[in-house]
Design a protein around this motif. Sequence first.
Motif, short mmCIF file in Angstrom:
data_model
loop_
_atom_site.label_atom_id
_atom_site.label_comp_id
_atom_site.label_asym_id
_atom_site.label_seq_id
_atom_site.Cartn_x
_atom_site.Cartn_y
_atom_site.Cartn_z
N ILE A 158 -43.68 37.68 5.54
CA ILE A 158 -44.54 37.83 4.65
C ILE A 158 -43.03 38.71 3.62
O ILE A 158 -42.19 39.49 3.92
N ASN A 159 -42.23 37.16 2.71
CA ASN A 159 -40.95 37.75 2.54
C ASN A 159 -40.92 37.94 1.11
O ASN A 159 -41.61 38.13 0.26
N LYS A 160 -39.18 38.02 1.24
CA LYS A 160 -38.93 38.26 -0.39
C LYS A 160 -39.26 39.95 -1.18
O LYS A 160 -40.68 39.66 -2.34
N ARG A 214 -55.75 37.77 9.83
CA ARG A 214 -55.00 37.62 10.53
C ARG A 214 -55.57 37.80 12.37
O ARG A 214 -55.04 37.13 13.16
N ARG A 215 -55.99 38.93 12.23
CA ARG A 215 -57.01 39.21 13.73
C ARG A 215 -55.72 39.50 14.57
O ARG A 215 -55.92 39.15 15.25
N GLY A 216 -55.33 40.84 14.19
CA GLY A 216 -54.22 41.22 14.23
C GLY A 216 -52.82 40.65 15.61
O GLY A 216 -52.59 41.05 15.88
N LYS A 217 -53.14 38.87 14.33
CA LYS A 217 -51.83 38.32 15.16
C LYS A 217 -50.66 38.83 14.13
O LYS A 217 -50.36 39.51 13.60
N ALA A 218 -49.40 38.63 15.21
CA ALA A 218 -48.09 39.28 14.81
C ALA A 218 -47.48 38.66 13.25
O ALA A 218 -48.32 37.84 12.63
N ILE A 219 -47.09 39.58 12.64
CA ILE A 219 -46.67 39.61 10.82
C ILE A 219 -46.06 40.52 10.90
O ILE A 219 -45.40 41.73 11.38
N ALA A 220 -44.45 39.98 10.13
CA ALA A 220 -43.32 40.72 9.81
C ALA A 220 -43.47 40.56 7.96
O ALA A 220 -43.21 39.85 7.48
N TYR A 221 -42.62 41.44 7.56
CA TYR A 221 -42.54 42.29 5.95
C TYR A 221 -40.83 41.86 5.93
O TYR A 221 -40.09 43.11 6.53
N THR A 222 -40.35 40.80 5.28
CA THR A 222 -38.68 41.67 5.18
C THR A 222 -38.54 40.69 3.47
O THR A 222 -38.77 39.86 2.85
N ASN A 223 -37.06 41.08 3.76
CA ASN A 223 -35.90 41.21 2.38
C ASN A 223 -34.91 40.28 2.74
O ASN A 223 -34.03 41.14 3.65
N LYS A 274 -32.44 39.27 2.27
CA LYS A 274 -30.66 39.81 1.05
C LYS A 274 -30.34 41.42 2.24
O LYS A 274 -29.51 41.63 2.01
N THR A 275 -31.61 42.33 2.52
CA THR A 275 -30.75 43.22 2.63
C THR A 275 -31.48 43.46 4.09
O THR A 275 -30.65 44.50 5.10
N GLY A 276 -31.73 42.83 4.29
CA GLY A 276 -31.84 42.61 6.69
C GLY A 276 -33.33 43.24 6.57
O GLY A 276 -33.64 43.01 7.83
N GLU A 277 -34.48 44.18 5.54
CA GLU A 277 -35.20 44.82 6.14
C GLU A 277 -35.96 43.85 6.80
O GLU A 277 -36.38 42.40 6.57
N GLY A 278 -37.01 44.33 7.65
CA GLY A 278 -37.82 43.08 8.49
C GLY A 278 -37.46 42.33 9.95
O GLY A 278 -37.67 42.14 10.53
N LEU A 279 -35.91 42.26 9.58
CA LEU A 279 -35.87 40.91 10.44
C LEU A 279 -35.62 41.50 11.86
O LEU A 279 -35.35 40.77 12.61
#
Length: 212
Positions: A148-150, A172-181, A183-188
Amino acid sequence: MPTAARLGIGGPVGSGKTALVESIVPLLKKQGIEVAIVTNDLLTTEDADRLKSGGILPSDRIIGVETGSCPHTAIREDPTMNLLAVQDLEILYPNLDLILIESGGDNLASTFSYDLVDAYIFVIDVGAGDDIPRKNGPGFVQADLVVINKIDIAPYVGADLNLIRQQAPVHRRGKAIAYTNCKTGEGLDQVIGFIEEAVLFRSPSSVISIAN
């Protein structure tokens, strides 16, 4: 001949698939992972050209595929063109660990054939609205990892990031999720950890620097 692991990256137009690739490749290289890229566009090699001009990899490690048809056809129904591109990269670079296969921009129904990839990431951005998790698109629900970007633009587009964080794990029923930005590198670090553990079957690195 040894074969590299293959990771698909799909999602709607403008969700940030190419930006994600640009962001994670330098981090993968820092972990000693040998990477190459295949991109998909309908009638151009625009994404491949962008990646080549960015200098994240030698240009011959990046192949642009012109699908000439619906984007998900080339990653699901008939992935022949992508498989040939993968084969070319493996012949040229037999020591590759990982090949990223970026789909052309598609809708929430976009999924990859596991004949083409070992796992795939589905990228959405909060600008598409905080109702995306509730729509239960096959790409969002079935992907091995959803990015889930931006997340930084949520306040400016009227999206409730807290609501997304609450509802996405349910659908998602427990499957993996990442929250990212990107530009800043958050979540990468979450994305890299997923690749190392679920795709390359390595222990995730304890420290990942996002500095250039």
